[in-house]
Design a protein around this motif. Structure first.
Motif, PDB file in Angstrom:
ATOM      1  N   SER A  31      -4.263  22.918   8.688  1.00 34.75           N
ATOM      2  CA  SER A  31      -3.156  23.748   9.169  1.00 34.75           C
ATOM      3  C   SER A  31      -3.438  25.221   8.896  1.00 34.75           C
ATOM      4  O   SER A  31      -4.060  25.587   7.888  1.00 34.75           O
ATOM      5  CB  SER A  31      -1.828  23.331   8.532  1.00 34.75           C
ATOM      6  N   LEU A 177       0.931  13.051  16.104  1.00 33.03           N
ATOM      7  CA  LEU A 177      -0.270  13.816  15.768  1.00 33.03           C
ATOM      8  C   LEU A 177      -1.094  13.097  14.699  1.00 33.03           C
ATOM      9  O   LEU A 177      -2.326  13.096  14.760  1.00 33.03           O
ATOM     10  CB  LEU A 177       0.103  15.220  15.288  1.00 33.03           C
ATOM     11  N   LEU A 189      -4.158  23.019  13.358  1.00 36.90           N
ATOM     12  CA  LEU A 189      -2.746  23.127  13.692  1.00 36.90           C
ATOM     13  C   LEU A 189      -2.184  24.473  13.262  1.00 36.90           C
ATOM     14  O   LEU A 189      -2.155  24.794  12.076  1.00 36.90           O
ATOM     15  CB  LEU A 189      -1.981  21.995  12.993  1.00 36.90           C
ATOM     16  N   GLU A 191       1.205  26.519  12.996  1.00 39.67           N
ATOM     17  CA  GLU A 191       2.588  26.063  12.953  1.00 39.67           C
ATOM     18  C   GLU A 191       3.447  26.959  12.056  1.00 39.67           C
ATOM     19  O   GLU A 191       3.038  27.319  10.959  1.00 39.67           O
ATOM     20  CB  GLU A 191       2.620  24.618  12.430  1.00 39.67           C
ATOM     21  N   ALA A 197       3.812  21.040   8.670  1.00 30.95           N
ATOM     22  CA  ALA A 197       2.361  21.186   8.823  1.00 30.95           C
ATOM     23  C   ALA A 197       1.618  20.740   7.565  1.00 30.95           C
ATOM     24  O   ALA A 197       0.618  20.021   7.638  1.00 30.95           O
ATOM     25  CB  ALA A 197       2.023  22.632   9.151  1.00 30.95           C
ATOM     26  N   SER A 201      -1.211  17.607   7.061  1.00 29.90           N
ATOM     27  CA  SER A 201      -2.585  18.142   7.057  1.00 29.90           C
ATOM     28  C   SER A 201      -3.305  17.840   5.746  1.00 29.90           C
ATOM     29  O   SER A 201      -2.693  17.589   4.709  1.00 29.90           O
ATOM     30  CB  SER A 201      -2.582  19.644   7.327  1.00 29.90           C
TER      31      SER A 201
END
Length: 234
Positions: A31, A177, A189, A191, A197, A201
């Motif tokens: 992320s 996801l 990602l 975000e 997130a 992640s």
């Protein structure tokens, strides 16, 4: 898989990225967090070839991709799902999905990939012949992600998937996801919703004014007080 080394990007006199270095290992979710204007979307644009950095290097599987076209990067499995969904409003759901496979038109496995997308997003199958403009914001986001999956990404660059979407749908999309990642697709990602997130992640970077101000394993970084300071521009 992906490695950025000391990447700098200018928009005219504006210094957008100031020596960004980060990595996305094979099969992981990474992320990229930060306040508005921190440089998150610019980082994705450099990776996907939409913006050319003034210095630094972007390497994919050990090879520099500097100067390569967006189409060439797509062919090599780097797919950018942009902020704001950007679906084609007058195309049907099916037509939007087929656009995602434009490099493979006529290939019989396109229909198989479409069924894979419908496995993640059953709602899209129900609305196959509906124009994208008639879908809800959450459904359009599902369509944007589905269209990206039609390109068979090895690395999915995903920009603000929760933007403007009802919280219940945000939860659903983030769960999907995780499934996409478990099927073998690495995800970078971007975000604004840091909590969501970090939750899905493996590793997180926090940008501040075009620089990485904080990084670490997501479970560990969520406990650090600096996260709040950087994320809120403190």
């Amino acid at each position: 898989m992906l490695k950025l080394d000391d990447v700098c990007l200018y928009y005219g006199r504006v210094h957008a990225l100031r020596g960004i270095s980060l990595e996305v290992p094979e099969g992981r979710i990474v992320s990229l967090l930060g306040a508005n204007g921190a440089g998150k979307s610019s980082t994705l644009k450099v990776i996907s070839g939409l913006c050319a950095p003034q210095s630094g290097d972007v390497r994919l599987n050990g090879e520099s991709v500097q100067g390569r076209s967006c189409g060439d990067l797509v062919k090599n499995g780097v797919i950018h799902c942009p902020e704001g969904r950007r679906v084609f409003p007058q195309f049907t759901v099916e037509e939007n999905l087929r656009v995602g496979a434009y490099r493979r038109i006529g290939n019989k496995d396109v229909d198989e990939d479409m069924e894979t997308v419908f496995g993640y997003f059953p709602r899209l199958k129900e609305r196959m012949q509906q124009k994208a403009a008639t879908l809800s914001g959450g459904e359009q986001q599902m369509l944007a992600i589905g269209r990206s999956l039609m390109g068979r990404p090895r690395l999915l660059l995903l920009d603000e998937p929760s933007l403007g979407i009802a919280p219940k749908l945000v939860m659903e999309i983030f769960e999907i996801l995780k499934r996409i990642n478990k099927a073998g697709t690495a995800i970078l990602l971007v975000e604004q919703n840091a909590h969501m997130a970090i939750r899905i992640s493996d590793y997180s970077y926090v940008l501040e004014n075009g620089r990485i101000g904080l990084e670490g394993d997501s479970a560990e970084i969520s406990q650090r007080p600096e996260l709040k300071e950087l994320y809120l521009g403190g």
